[in-house]
Design a protein around this motif. Structure first.
Motif, short mmCIF file in Angstrom:
data_model
loop_
_atom_site.label_atom_id
_atom_site.label_comp_id
_atom_site.label_asym_id
_atom_site.label_seq_id
_atom_site.Cartn_x
_atom_site.Cartn_y
_atom_site.Cartn_z
N LEU A 310 0.83 -1.21 0.00
CA LEU A 310 0.00 0.00 0.00
C LEU A 310 0.86 1.25 0.00
CD1 LEU A 310 -2.79 -1.15 2.46
CD2 LEU A 310 -3.13 -0.47 0.08
N ASN A 311 1.95 1.22 0.73
CA ASN A 311 2.86 2.36 0.74
C ASN A 311 3.37 2.65 -0.66
OD1 ASN A 311 5.88 3.35 0.85
ND2 ASN A 311 4.92 4.07 2.73
N HIS A 312 3.73 1.61 -1.40
CA HIS A 312 4.21 1.80 -2.77
C HIS A 312 3.09 2.34 -3.67
CE1 HIS A 312 6.30 1.05 -6.55
NE2 HIS A 312 5.17 0.49 -6.98
N LEU A 313 1.92 1.74 -3.58
CA LEU A 313 0.83 2.13 -4.48
C LEU A 313 0.30 3.52 -4.16
CD1 LEU A 313 -1.02 -1.30 -4.77
CD2 LEU A 313 0.21 -0.10 -6.59
N ARG A 314 0.45 3.98 -2.93
CA ARG A 314 0.03 5.34 -2.61
C ARG A 314 0.87 6.35 -3.38
NH1 ARG A 314 -2.99 7.05 2.52
NH2 ARG A 314 -4.01 8.00 0.75
N GLY A 315 2.11 5.98 -3.69
CA GLY A 315 2.93 6.86 -4.51
C GLY A 315 2.50 6.86 -5.97
N VAL A 316 1.91 5.77 -6.41
CA VAL A 316 1.44 5.65 -7.80
C VAL A 316 0.06 6.30 -7.95
CG1 VAL A 316 0.92 4.04 -9.68
CG2 VAL A 316 2.74 3.50 -8.04
N TYR A 317 -0.77 6.13 -6.94
CA TYR A 317 -2.16 6.62 -6.99
C TYR A 317 -2.42 7.54 -5.79
CZ TYR A 317 -2.51 2.64 -10.16
OH TYR A 317 -2.30 1.73 -11.20
N ALA A 346 -0.30 0.15 9.92
CA ALA A 346 -1.34 0.71 9.06
C ALA A 346 -1.24 2.23 9.00
CB ALA A 346 -2.72 0.29 9.55
N VAL A 347 -0.88 2.84 10.14
CA VAL A 347 -0.76 4.29 10.22
C VAL A 347 0.55 4.77 9.62
CG1 VAL A 347 -0.51 6.22 11.85
CG2 VAL A 347 -2.32 4.53 12.19
N ASP A 348 1.66 4.17 10.03
CA ASP A 348 2.98 4.67 9.66
C ASP A 348 3.45 4.23 8.28
OD1 ASP A 348 3.09 5.86 12.13
OD2 ASP A 348 4.43 4.38 13.03
N VAL A 349 3.15 2.99 7.91
CA VAL A 349 3.65 2.45 6.64
C VAL A 349 2.63 2.64 5.52
CG1 VAL A 349 4.57 0.41 5.46
CG2 VAL A 349 5.06 0.78 7.90
N ALA A 350 1.41 2.13 5.73
CA ALA A 350 0.39 2.22 4.68
C ALA A 350 -0.23 3.61 4.61
CB ALA A 350 -0.70 1.18 4.92
N ARG A 351 -0.03 4.42 5.64
CA ARG A 351 -0.57 5.78 5.70
C ARG A 351 -2.10 5.79 5.55
NH1 ARG A 351 2.70 8.69 1.24
NH2 ARG A 351 3.00 6.56 0.46
N ALA A 352 -2.73 4.89 6.28
CA ALA A 352 -4.19 4.81 6.25
C ALA A 352 -4.80 6.10 6.77
CB ALA A 352 -4.67 3.63 7.10
N GLU A 353 -5.93 6.48 6.18
CA GLU A 353 -6.65 7.68 6.60
C GLU A 353 -7.73 7.38 7.63
OE1 GLU A 353 -7.37 10.02 2.69
OE2 GLU A 353 -6.52 8.05 2.20
N ARG A 354 -8.15 6.13 7.69
CA ARG A 354 -9.05 5.67 8.74
C ARG A 354 -8.62 4.26 9.13
NH1 ARG A 354 -13.97 7.27 5.40
NH2 ARG A 354 -14.41 5.03 5.37
N ILE A 355 -8.94 3.89 10.35
CA ILE A 355 -8.66 2.54 10.86
C ILE A 355 -9.97 1.89 11.24
CG2 ILE A 355 -7.58 1.20 12.72
CD1 ILE A 355 -5.56 2.32 10.75
#
Length: 522
Positions: A310-317, A346-355
């Motif tokens: 998710l961390n990688h794909l957040r940079g793509v999208y 989930a917070v630090d790596v995937a940078r989730a906006e909600r949990i």
């Protein structure tokens, strides 16, 4: 005992209840209560006056405006009785040994689902298998809950639009103003593409293989076609184009793309990429989320890898939103080492906006830092009380609800799978009020939070960080009164250009009407 309606509230509230108090490990007290208006004071007085009357109290919470539904799995949200009727209409069969819906013809060991229309015992047996109805308190709620999806899966994939019409009608009649619901877009196509491409630990290269030759774009087109078909079926089922449209037709709805976290790494990555690409190309889709039990061996083994995906794909999208089931765990369900970092990652790596859930917070390493980060970044936690109790056995003071609030983390109430749980959002608000001694203004702010942290586009009606600073109207609408025919040109521009602000304004208008109505009941 049937876990329905108020009986579910009674079951969940069996632990000790305290109107106030600290949670061990809290670093700061909850913010002081905000000033209330005369109308709010009247509504609060009415709520106190009817606490001893089950019927009136239930009616109060049903009529209470309750924001948006942000954590909702479409197939698990549908009323079980409606699933049985759809199975009958489609000529499906039910395996009598497992109570699983199967495709026709109905051979040995099966019965037509239509038999449930006339055989009450058969009907009730299906309801118990496909939901938490009558589930024994000492049983394994975790497995029964998750197994239900497989038992009615043959029904739900066929009629996404009809399911949405039923769920959206329930949301609207519960006095909510927005729905985000989870589905698995182009599921078979994503599985096939993942198998074709295979695994590659170089995530950039793997994404390149998915997009090569337009393969991922073909999946996007397939998912959009599914959404078009669902929209058409929804509008027909809800009679949106008739002279008597159902409440669902007025409800803003967005899709969240589910990712099956228990699948192979290549399939998980493919579903993530598809969901995020969809969110950037089709406004009906807003986010991705990981589903399936977080405690499965495959989920635990690949959790950190999935966060890096998710961390990688957040940079793509970068425009796609991410909300994650994280921390839906509890001591005894998994080994202690698996309770250390899921919310944190989930917070630090995937940078989730909600949990979603976030139940094991205080069992994680350095959880106070995670809570502070969530508060600072306004990362909301989605709390479905009944689901947490049924799946994990966590309720009352064991739940981190107070802890999140004490640390300034935004909290929104949700149902998760109300069809399986046999509850509705009114039940969850009533449970919160009874268990944690919430005041009427606190309930009101919980409802506001569920729209503030929704993935609706546009500017908010509120300024700053409302969880920390309180819900103060933005400058454009500061002088406007909710419900006024003319809110003023600046406020009207905001409401016309921001779907989020428009939904929030609808809720504020509903609050005013609600408070005026209940005040007359004193």
């Amino acid at each position: 005992m049937a876990v329905t309606g108020l009986s579910a509230l009674t079951l969940l509230s069996s632990t000790s209840v305290h109107a106030a108090g600290s949670v061990p490990g809290d670093e700061r007290a909850a913010p002081p209560p905000r000033p209330t208006t005369a109308l709010e004071t009247g509504a609060a007085a009415y709520m106190d006056a009817v606490r001893g009357d089950r019927r009136l109290l239930r009616d109060f919470f049903r009529r209470l405006p309750k924001g948006g539904e942000l954590h909702n799995h479409l197939s698990g949200a549908v009323r079980t009785e409606y699933l049985i009727e759809l199975a009958a209409e489609d000529g499906l069969c039910v395996d009598t040994a497992t109570m699983t819906a199967v495709a026709p013809p109905c051979g040995a060991g099966t019965r037509p689902a239509a038999d449930a229309r006339t055989d009450r015992a058969f009907h009730d047996a299906i309801v118990r298998a496909w939901s938490m109805q009558d589930f024994p308190p000492g049983g394994n709620g975790h497995d029964h809950f998750f197994d239900a999806f497989g038992k009615f899966g043959e029904v739900t994939w066929r009629h996404r639009g009809k399911l949405l019409a039923q769920v959206a009608n329930d949301v609207a009649t519960q006095n909510q103003f927005y729905l985000e619901t989870m589905v698995s877009p182009a599921s078979d196509g994503a599985k096939n593409l993942a198998t074709e491409v295979g695994w590659d630990a170089d995530l950039a290269r793997l994404h390149g293989k998915l997009t090569a030759g337009g393969k991922l774009d073909e999946l996007v087109a397939e998912a959009r076609k599914e959404a078009d078909d669902a929209d058409a079926e929804f509008r027909a089922a809800a009679r949106c184009d008739s002279g008597s449209p159902q409440p669902a037709c007025r409800l803003p709805v967005r899709w969240i793309s589910q990712v099956s976290r228990g699948s192979s790494p290549e399939r998980v990555f493919t579903q993530m990429a598809l969901g995020m690409r969809l969110a950037e190309r089709d406004p009906r889709f807003v986010a991705v989320n990981l589903v399936q039990p977080e405690d499965w061996d495959s989920s635990l083994a690949h959790y950190s890898l999935q966060m890096r995906m998710l961390n990688h794909l957040r940079g793509v999208y970068p425009k796609a939103h991410v909300t994650l089931h994280a921390g839906e765990l509890w001591p005894g369900l998994v080994k202690p080492e698996h309770l250390k970092s899921h919310i944190k990652e989930a917070v630090d790596v995937a940078r989730a906006e909600r949990i979603g859930h976030g139940v094991d917070l205080v069992h994680e390493d350095d959880w106070q830092r995670t809570a502070r980060t969530m508060a600072e970044r306004e990362i909301a936690v989605e709390v479905p009380f009944t689901s947490n109790a049924q799946i994990l056995g966590v309720r009352g003071d064991s739940h981190p609800f107070r802890t999140y609030r004490a640390h300034g983390v935004p909290v929104v109430l949700a149902t998760d799978d109300p069809g399986i749980s046999r509850i509705d959002i009114s039940h969850e608000y009533q449970y919160a009020a009874a268990t944690y001694g919430l005041t009427y203004p606190e309930l009101k702010d919980l409802a506001r939070a569920s729209l503030e942290y929704a993935f609706l586009p546009g500017a908010s009606l509120w300024r700053g960080n409302p969880t920390r600073d309180g819900y103060r109207t933005t400058a454009a609408c500061r002088s406007a009164r909710p419900g006024a025919a003319d809110p003023g040109p600046a406020c009207r521009r905001l409401l016309d250009t921001s779907p989020k602000a428009a939904a929030q304004w609808r809720q504020e208008t509903a609050f005013r009407r609600f408070e005026q109505t209940v005040a007359t009941g004193l």
